[in-house]
Design a protein around this motif. Sequence first.
Motif, PDB file in Angstrom:
ATOM      1  N   ARG A 169       0.835  -1.187  -0.063  1.00 14.45           N
ATOM      2  CA  ARG A 169       0.159  -0.054  -0.084  1.00 14.45           C
ATOM      3  C   ARG A 169       0.934   1.231  -0.104  1.00 14.45           C
ATOM      4  O   ARG A 169       2.115   1.102   0.226  1.00 14.45           O
ATOM      5  CB  ARG A 169      -0.888   0.021   1.315  1.00 14.45           C
ATOM      6  CG  ARG A 169      -1.603  -1.092   1.248  1.00 14.45           C
ATOM      7  CD  ARG A 169      -2.684  -1.365   2.408  1.00 14.45           C
ATOM      8  NE  ARG A 169      -3.725  -0.183   2.572  1.00 14.45           N
ATOM      9  CZ  ARG A 169      -4.718  -0.177   3.300  1.00 14.45           C
ATOM     10  NH1 ARG A 169      -4.833  -1.043   4.474  1.00 14.45           N
ATOM     11  NH2 ARG A 169      -5.535   0.651   3.365  1.00 14.45           N
ATOM     12  N   GLN A 185      -4.942  19.774  -3.844  1.00 19.51           N
ATOM     13  CA  GLN A 185      -6.140  19.844  -4.338  1.00 19.51           C
ATOM     14  C   GLN A 185      -6.133  20.796  -5.839  1.00 19.51           C
ATOM     15  O   GLN A 185      -6.327  21.807  -5.926  1.00 19.51           O
ATOM     16  CB  GLN A 185      -7.220  20.664  -3.380  1.00 19.51           C
ATOM     17  CG  GLN A 185      -7.551  20.250  -2.251  1.00 19.51           C
ATOM     18  CD  GLN A 185      -8.219  21.097  -1.171  1.00 19.51           C
ATOM     19  OE1 GLN A 185      -8.147  22.191  -1.246  1.00 19.51           O
ATOM     20  NE2 GLN A 185      -9.192  20.474  -0.331  1.00 19.51           N
ATOM     21  N   ASP A 245      -4.878  14.926 -10.033  1.00 17.76           N
ATOM     22  CA  ASP A 245      -5.477  13.963 -10.717  1.00 17.76           C
ATOM     23  C   ASP A 245      -4.526  13.203 -11.560  1.00 17.76           C
ATOM     24  O   ASP A 245      -4.958  11.876 -11.703  1.00 17.76           O
ATOM     25  CB  ASP A 245      -6.504  14.698 -11.751  1.00 17.76           C
ATOM     26  CG  ASP A 245      -7.385  15.603 -11.073  1.00 17.76           C
ATOM     27  OD1 ASP A 245      -7.996  15.303 -10.062  1.00 17.76           O
ATOM     28  OD2 ASP A 245      -7.918  16.702 -11.421  1.00 17.76           O
ATOM     29  N   LEU A 297      -3.126  10.391  -9.181  1.00 18.26           N
ATOM     30  CA  LEU A 297      -4.031   9.584  -8.656  1.00 18.26           C
ATOM     31  C   LEU A 297      -4.310   8.414  -9.976  1.00 18.26           C
ATOM     32  O   LEU A 297      -4.620   7.315  -9.789  1.00 18.26           O
ATOM     33  CB  LEU A 297      -5.378  10.241  -8.260  1.00 18.26           C
ATOM     34  CG  LEU A 297      -5.312  10.763  -6.986  1.00 18.26           C
ATOM     35  CD1 LEU A 297      -6.445  11.559  -6.850  1.00 18.26           C
ATOM     36  CD2 LEU A 297      -4.897   9.867  -5.843  1.00 18.26           C
ATOM     37  N   GLY A 302      -3.731   4.554  -9.632  1.00 16.88           N
ATOM     38  CA  GLY A 302      -4.772   3.443 -10.024  1.00 16.88           C
ATOM     39  C   GLY A 302      -4.477   2.425 -10.796  1.00 16.88           C
ATOM     40  O   GLY A 302      -4.661   0.977 -10.638  1.00 16.88           O
ATOM     41  N   ASP A 354      -4.080   1.310  -4.046  1.00 18.17           N
ATOM     42  CA  ASP A 354      -5.563   1.964  -3.685  1.00 18.17           C
ATOM     43  C   ASP A 354      -5.398   3.497  -3.651  1.00 18.17           C
ATOM     44  O   ASP A 354      -4.876   4.071  -2.800  1.00 18.17           O
ATOM     45  CB  ASP A 354      -5.937   1.323  -2.312  1.00 18.17           C
ATOM     46  CG  ASP A 354      -7.561   1.795  -1.952  1.00 18.17           C
ATOM     47  OD1 ASP A 354      -8.067   2.325  -2.473  1.00 18.17           O
ATOM     48  OD2 ASP A 354      -8.114   1.206  -0.972  1.00 18.17           O
ATOM     49  N   GLN A 355      -6.351   3.996  -4.581  1.00 19.03           N
ATOM     50  CA  GLN A 355      -6.356   5.562  -4.640  1.00 19.03           C
ATOM     51  C   GLN A 355      -6.846   6.224  -3.162  1.00 19.03           C
ATOM     52  O   GLN A 355      -6.433   7.280  -2.842  1.00 19.03           O
ATOM     53  CB  GLN A 355      -7.066   6.079  -5.708  1.00 19.03           C
ATOM     54  CG  GLN A 355      -6.596   5.562  -7.090  1.00 19.03           C
ATOM     55  CD  GLN A 355      -7.607   5.928  -8.119  1.00 19.03           C
ATOM     56  OE1 GLN A 355      -8.780   5.825  -7.939  1.00 19.03           O
ATOM     57  NE2 GLN A 355      -7.038   6.400  -9.293  1.00 19.03           N
ATOM     58  N   ASN A 356      -7.651   5.237  -2.551  1.00 17.29           N
ATOM     59  CA  ASN A 356      -8.208   5.941  -1.480  1.00 17.29           C
ATOM     60  C   ASN A 356      -7.161   5.776  -0.086  1.00 17.29           C
ATOM     61  O   ASN A 356      -7.599   6.433   0.850  1.00 17.29           O
ATOM     62  CB  ASN A 356      -9.484   4.925  -0.765  1.00 17.29           C
ATOM     63  CG  ASN A 356     -10.532   5.125  -1.700  1.00 17.29           C
ATOM     64  OD1 ASN A 356     -10.829   6.237  -2.243  1.00 17.29           O
ATOM     65  ND2 ASN A 356     -11.277   4.032  -2.167  1.00 17.29           N
ATOM     66  N   ASP A 357      -6.055   5.190  -0.473  1.00 10.69           N
ATOM     67  CA  ASP A 357      -5.029   5.367   0.488  1.00 10.69           C
ATOM     68  C   ASP A 357      -4.200   6.824   0.672  1.00 10.69           C
ATOM     69  O   ASP A 357      -3.643   7.178   1.637  1.00 10.69           O
ATOM     70  CB  ASP A 357      -4.008   4.341   0.433  1.00 10.69           C
ATOM     71  CG  ASP A 357      -4.415   3.049   1.179  1.00 10.69           C
ATOM     72  OD1 ASP A 357      -5.345   2.931   1.939  1.00 10.69           O
ATOM     73  OD2 ASP A 357      -4.000   1.917   0.393  1.00 10.69           O
ATOM     74  N   GLU A 411      -4.228  10.638   0.858  1.00  8.83           N
ATOM     75  CA  GLU A 411      -4.889  11.901   1.473  1.00  8.83           C
ATOM     76  C   GLU A 411      -4.833  13.028   0.669  1.00  8.83           C
ATOM     77  O   GLU A 411      -3.830  13.538   0.042  1.00  8.83           O
ATOM     78  CB  GLU A 411      -4.439  12.020   2.807  1.00  8.83           C
ATOM     79  CG  GLU A 411      -4.497  11.118   3.831  1.00  8.83           C
ATOM     80  CD  GLU A 411      -4.123  11.247   5.059  1.00  8.83           C
ATOM     81  OE1 GLU A 411      -4.654  12.260   5.836  1.00  8.83           O
ATOM     82  OE2 GLU A 411      -3.003  10.806   5.689  1.00  8.83           O
ATOM     83  N   ARG A 420      -4.734   6.138   9.566  1.00 12.33           N
ATOM     84  CA  ARG A 420      -3.847   5.403   8.856  1.00 12.33           C
ATOM     85  C   ARG A 420      -2.656   5.105   9.628  1.00 12.33           C
ATOM     86  O   ARG A 420      -1.965   3.891   9.448  1.00 12.33           O
ATOM     87  CB  ARG A 420      -3.220   6.278   7.659  1.00 12.33           C
ATOM     88  CG  ARG A 420      -4.305   6.265   6.482  1.00 12.33           C
ATOM     89  CD  ARG A 420      -3.830   7.463   5.539  1.00 12.33           C
ATOM     90  NE  ARG A 420      -4.737   7.499   4.309  1.00 12.33           N
ATOM     91  CZ  ARG A 420      -6.034   8.243   4.424  1.00 12.33           C
ATOM     92  NH1 ARG A 420      -6.490   8.784   5.469  1.00 12.33           N
ATOM     93  NH2 ARG A 420      -6.777   7.981   3.297  1.00 12.33           N
TER      94      ARG A 420
END
Length: 289
Positions: free
Chosen positions: A46, A53, A58, A61, A65, A70-73, A75, A112
């Motif tokens: 991971r 932002q 983008d 990420l 992927g 995992d992109q959700n890892d 922040e 995390r």
Amino acid sequence: MTKANPKLIAVGDNCLDAYLTKGFVTVGGNALNVAVQWRRHGLNARYFGALGQDTEADIMLEAIGEVGLDQNDVEIRPGSSAVTLLTDDAGERRFVLESLGVGEDYVPSAERYEMLRQADWVHLGTNSSEKLVRRLVADGMPFSIDVSTRHFDLSLEGVPLVFASGPDDPAETMEPLIARFRAAGARQVVITCGKRGSFYDDGGSVTEAGSVPVAVIDTCGAGDSFIATFIASRFLADQSGRAALELAAERASETCTHLGGFPQPIRAIPQWLLAKYDDAIRGTQRTGT
């Protein structure tokens, strides 16, 4: 350590590298590259880090992927993502601008961090947080950190494994540098020295191995492949220090045969990115660097 499906987490830096002389961008960063290499070789890996932002996030990420992480890892925090502008000459990179963004001194959220405590190995990338290093030491975690050429910017007391860049000139002896790492409290140290090869101090003796010659396309991420392979070989597969160094050298050389720190779609530098850093690029053109 021999364990079925060990949990590995790389923590810290990521970056969008813009090669000005070649017109493309790649996604990388020490910690991210290490996680990707673990993942590419079938390990349970991971990546924890932070992006800003912005549109740079983008792109990164998407790449994260694509390699199966995992992109959700990751922040998303207020601020900018890390960007490096560089020129490239025969595979050797020269930095024009390095913006570390919100990933500098990254410390994972409380949730995390609890995941880190369950990992079998944690690797911290460059520009790591002193606070995070001290906490991992206090918690007795098995982990490593890449200090690159900034050997003693952080306290290394009690750190299980330190990776560092060393001199590639064979005339420079390694003993004084290794002694300094020992005095700083590092328990084990790996020093990579380019074509000269690598050295591993296991806390009792020093093992040396050579490099693997290859036709270089891009050196980006070679050291990160070395790190990922050495950790997996030495501490997960229980290979000898020499065997781990030799396999790590092979993987590092393989990384030099493609663009970017890991195989990925090569994207043209977006015009908006060139416009965003126009002042830095113009300064490079004026000085001829």
